[in-house]
Design a protein around this motif. Structure first.
Motif, PDB file in Angstrom:
ATOM      1  N   ASP A 156       0.842  -1.188   0.000  1.00  0.00           N
ATOM      2  CA  ASP A 156       0.000   0.000   0.000  1.00  0.00           C
ATOM      3  C   ASP A 156       0.887   1.252   0.000  1.00  0.00           C
ATOM      4  O   ASP A 156       0.669   2.190  -0.781  1.00  0.00           O
ATOM      5  CB  ASP A 156      -0.899  -0.043   1.239  1.00  0.00           C
ATOM      6  CG  ASP A 156      -1.816   1.135   1.436  1.00  0.00           C
ATOM      7  OD1 ASP A 156      -1.852   2.058   0.614  1.00  0.00           O
ATOM      8  OD2 ASP A 156      -2.526   1.145   2.456  1.00  0.00           O
ATOM      9  N   ASP A 157       1.884   1.277   0.847  1.00  0.00           N
ATOM     10  CA  ASP A 157       2.778   2.434   0.937  1.00  0.00           C
ATOM     11  C   ASP A 157       3.571   2.654  -0.346  1.00  0.00           C
ATOM     12  O   ASP A 157       3.905   3.790  -0.686  1.00  0.00           O
ATOM     13  CB  ASP A 157       3.755   2.263   2.109  1.00  0.00           C
ATOM     14  CG  ASP A 157       3.072   2.302   3.464  1.00  0.00           C
ATOM     15  OD1 ASP A 157       2.023   2.963   3.586  1.00  0.00           O
ATOM     16  OD2 ASP A 157       3.581   1.653   4.400  1.00  0.00           O
ATOM     17  N   MET A 158       3.885   1.584  -1.054  1.00  0.00           N
ATOM     18  CA  MET A 158       4.693   1.682  -2.276  1.00  0.00           C
ATOM     19  C   MET A 158       3.849   1.963  -3.515  1.00  0.00           C
ATOM     20  O   MET A 158       4.395   2.285  -4.578  1.00  0.00           O
ATOM     21  CB  MET A 158       5.469   0.364  -2.475  1.00  0.00           C
ATOM     22  CG  MET A 158       6.470   0.106  -1.385  1.00  0.00           C
ATOM     23  SD  MET A 158       7.278  -1.543  -1.371  1.00  0.00           S
ATOM     24  CE  MET A 158       6.977  -2.256  -2.938  1.00  0.00           C
ATOM     25  N   ALA A 159       2.535   1.854  -3.411  1.00  0.00           N
ATOM     26  CA  ALA A 159       1.645   1.904  -4.573  1.00  0.00           C
ATOM     27  C   ALA A 159       1.107   3.310  -4.836  1.00  0.00           C
ATOM     28  O   ALA A 159      -0.099   3.529  -4.917  1.00  0.00           O
ATOM     29  CB  ALA A 159       0.493   0.921  -4.369  1.00  0.00           C
ATOM     30  N   LYS A 160       2.028   4.252  -4.994  1.00  0.00           N
ATOM     31  CA  LYS A 160       1.639   5.646  -5.210  1.00  0.00           C
ATOM     32  C   LYS A 160       2.546   6.278  -6.261  1.00  0.00           C
ATOM     33  O   LYS A 160       2.944   7.433  -6.159  1.00  0.00           O
ATOM     34  CB  LYS A 160       1.711   6.407  -3.885  1.00  0.00           C
ATOM     35  CG  LYS A 160       0.788   5.826  -2.818  1.00  0.00           C
ATOM     36  CD  LYS A 160       0.996   6.432  -1.461  1.00  0.00           C
ATOM     37  CE  LYS A 160       0.083   5.734  -0.445  1.00  0.00           C
ATOM     38  NZ  LYS A 160       0.282   6.221   0.909  1.00  0.00           N
ATOM     39  N   VAL A 161       2.858   5.501  -7.307  1.00  0.00           N
ATOM     40  CA  VAL A 161       3.824   5.913  -8.323  1.00  0.00           C
ATOM     41  C   VAL A 161       3.082   6.328  -9.599  1.00  0.00           C
ATOM     42  O   VAL A 161       2.459   5.480 -10.251  1.00  0.00           O
ATOM     43  CB  VAL A 161       4.811   4.766  -8.644  1.00  0.00           C
ATOM     44  CG1 VAL A 161       5.822   5.195  -9.688  1.00  0.00           C
ATOM     45  CG2 VAL A 161       5.494   4.271  -7.373  1.00  0.00           C
ATOM     46  N   PRO A 162       3.143   7.598  -9.961  1.00  0.00           N
ATOM     47  CA  PRO A 162       2.471   8.036 -11.185  1.00  0.00           C
ATOM     48  C   PRO A 162       3.014   7.296 -12.412  1.00  0.00           C
ATOM     49  O   PRO A 162       4.221   7.101 -12.539  1.00  0.00           O
ATOM     50  CB  PRO A 162       2.809   9.531 -11.274  1.00  0.00           C
ATOM     51  CG  PRO A 162       3.238   9.922  -9.904  1.00  0.00           C
ATOM     52  CD  PRO A 162       3.822   8.690  -9.275  1.00  0.00           C
ATOM     53  N   GLY A 163       2.102   6.850 -13.271  1.00  0.00           N
ATOM     54  CA  GLY A 163       2.487   6.243 -14.533  1.00  0.00           C
ATOM     55  C   GLY A 163       2.996   4.822 -14.472  1.00  0.00           C
ATOM     56  O   GLY A 163       3.367   4.262 -15.505  1.00  0.00           O
ATOM     57  N   LEU A 164       3.012   4.194 -13.305  1.00  0.00           N
ATOM     58  CA  LEU A 164       3.501   2.820 -13.200  1.00  0.00           C
ATOM     59  C   LEU A 164       2.550   1.868 -13.921  1.00  0.00           C
ATOM     60  O   LEU A 164       1.339   1.891 -13.687  1.00  0.00           O
ATOM     61  CB  LEU A 164       3.631   2.416 -11.726  1.00  0.00           C
ATOM     62  CG  LEU A 164       4.206   1.025 -11.464  1.00  0.00           C
ATOM     63  CD1 LEU A 164       5.685   0.986 -11.866  1.00  0.00           C
ATOM     64  CD2 LEU A 164       4.057   0.659 -10.004  1.00  0.00           C
ATOM     65  N   ALA A 165       3.088   1.048 -14.802  1.00  0.00           N
ATOM     66  CA  ALA A 165       2.263   0.089 -15.555  1.00  0.00           C
ATOM     67  C   ALA A 165       1.863  -1.080 -14.656  1.00  0.00           C
ATOM     68  O   ALA A 165       2.671  -1.575 -13.866  1.00  0.00           O
ATOM     69  CB  ALA A 165       3.036  -0.427 -16.762  1.00  0.00           C
ATOM     70  N   THR A 166       0.612  -1.502 -14.789  1.00  0.00           N
ATOM     71  CA  THR A 166       0.080  -2.655 -14.051  1.00  0.00           C
ATOM     72  C   THR A 166      -0.823  -3.447 -14.986  1.00  0.00           C
ATOM     73  O   THR A 166      -1.274  -2.926 -16.006  1.00  0.00           O
ATOM     74  CB  THR A 166      -0.779  -2.214 -12.846  1.00  0.00           C
ATOM     75  OG1 THR A 166      -1.924  -1.511 -13.332  1.00  0.00           O
ATOM     76  CG2 THR A 166       0.009  -1.350 -11.874  1.00  0.00           C
ATOM     77  N   PRO A 167      -1.141  -4.680 -14.614  1.00  0.00           N
ATOM     78  CA  PRO A 167      -2.203  -5.373 -15.341  1.00  0.00           C
ATOM     79  C   PRO A 167      -3.518  -4.597 -15.174  1.00  0.00           C
ATOM     80  O   PRO A 167      -3.676  -3.824 -14.216  1.00  0.00           O
ATOM     81  CB  PRO A 167      -2.274  -6.741 -14.649  1.00  0.00           C
ATOM     82  CG  PRO A 167      -0.915  -6.931 -14.043  1.00  0.00           C
ATOM     83  CD  PRO A 167      -0.495  -5.548 -13.618  1.00  0.00           C
ATOM     84  N   PRO A 168      -4.464  -4.816 -16.070  1.00  0.00           N
ATOM     85  CA  PRO A 168      -5.736  -4.077 -16.003  1.00  0.00           C
ATOM     86  C   PRO A 168      -6.645  -4.584 -14.876  1.00  0.00           C
ATOM     87  O   PRO A 168      -6.434  -5.659 -14.318  1.00  0.00           O
ATOM     88  CB  PRO A 168      -6.364  -4.344 -17.367  1.00  0.00           C
ATOM     89  CG  PRO A 168      -5.818  -5.666 -17.778  1.00  0.00           C
ATOM     90  CD  PRO A 168      -4.411  -5.707 -17.228  1.00  0.00           C
ATOM     91  N   LEU A 169      -7.671  -3.808 -14.582  1.00  0.00           N
ATOM     92  CA  LEU A 169      -8.639  -4.160 -13.550  1.00  0.00           C
ATOM     93  C   LEU A 169      -9.233  -5.545 -13.792  1.00  0.00           C
ATOM     94  O   LEU A 169      -9.387  -6.327 -12.847  1.00  0.00           O
ATOM     95  CB  LEU A 169      -9.746  -3.099 -13.494  1.00  0.00           C
ATOM     96  CG  LEU A 169     -10.863  -3.332 -12.483  1.00  0.00           C
ATOM     97  CD1 LEU A 169     -10.325  -3.411 -11.058  1.00  0.00           C
ATOM     98  CD2 LEU A 169     -11.903  -2.216 -12.605  1.00  0.00           C
ATOM     99  N   ASP A 170      -9.555  -5.875 -15.039  1.00  0.00           N
ATOM    100  CA  ASP A 170     -10.148  -7.185 -15.346  1.00  0.00           C
ATOM    101  C   ASP A 170      -9.278  -8.337 -14.846  1.00  0.00           C
ATOM    102  O   ASP A 170      -9.799  -9.350 -14.376  1.00  0.00           O
ATOM    103  CB  ASP A 170     -10.364  -7.343 -16.854  1.00  0.00           C
ATOM    104  CG  ASP A 170     -11.502  -6.492 -17.378  1.00  0.00           C
ATOM    105  OD1 ASP A 170     -12.274  -5.946 -16.565  1.00  0.00           O
ATOM    106  OD2 ASP A 170     -11.602  -6.360 -18.607  1.00  0.00           O
TER     107      ASP A 170
END
Length: 189
Positions: A156-170
């Protein structure tokens, strides 16, 4: 009222674009980054789902702006539980319920931890009761779900990075579906 996975998806699509309380990412990006970190670190499907949904209470409560700036602790970690209880087991719900307490615990056991928090996390920490004392830390550490809530908290603390690529919500909703009690019930019939 218990939510369905479709309701959860709709909440993320309708409200997830909003700025994540004083951070440089949206609610949806924060949720996706937290879940992606969990997946990358080999977490099981229950914990990945908890990571995706840990702040859903903010979206359900639908408070404008940044509540901590107005001195409000929205207790999102508890507020969301009735909405998820019919869908997920304690393996998902406990880390969500305890992720705020995990922050308070980490402040006690790692004195440098508090300094690493974002400004909004520091404000919310004060509203949530501040660092645990020794007794509270011992009590917390013995609770079911505490180890997973600590892992969730760190991601949670690390998940505040603008533009970081992730898999989609689906992608993460499919993982959530795999641990949903309703899917298992439907499979029986």
């Amino acid at each position: 009222m218990a939510l369905t996975l479709q309701d959860i998806e709709q909440l993320f699509l309708e409200r997830g674009h909003r700025s994540y309380h004083g951070e440089s990412v949206s609610h949806l990006r924060h949720a996706l980054q937290t879940a992606a970190l969990a997946e990358r670190h080999g977490a099981n499907a229950h914990l990945i789902t908890a990571c995706l949904l840990h702040d859903l209470g903010h979206l359900i409560a639908d408070r404008p702006g940044t509540p901590t700036l107005r001195g409000i602790d929205d207790k999102h970690q508890y507020f969301v539980l009735p909405f998820l209880r019919g869908l997920f087991s304690s393996a998902v719900l406990d880390p969500i319920r305890l992720h705020v307490e995990a922050k308070r615990y980490l402040c006690y056991v790692e004195p440098q931890y508090e300094a690493s928090l974002s400004e909004d996390s520091k404000r919310s920490l004060a509203l949530q009761g501040g660092s645990f004392d020794a007794g509270q830390a011992v009590d917390f550490a013995s609770m079911p779900g505490a180890p997973d809530s600590i892992r969730l908290r760190r991601w949670d603390d690390m998940a505040k990075v603008p533009g970081l690529a992730t898999p989609p919500l689906d992608h993460f909703l499919e993982i959530a579906e795999s641990v949903s009690g309703r899917v298992k019930l439907a499979a029986i019939w």
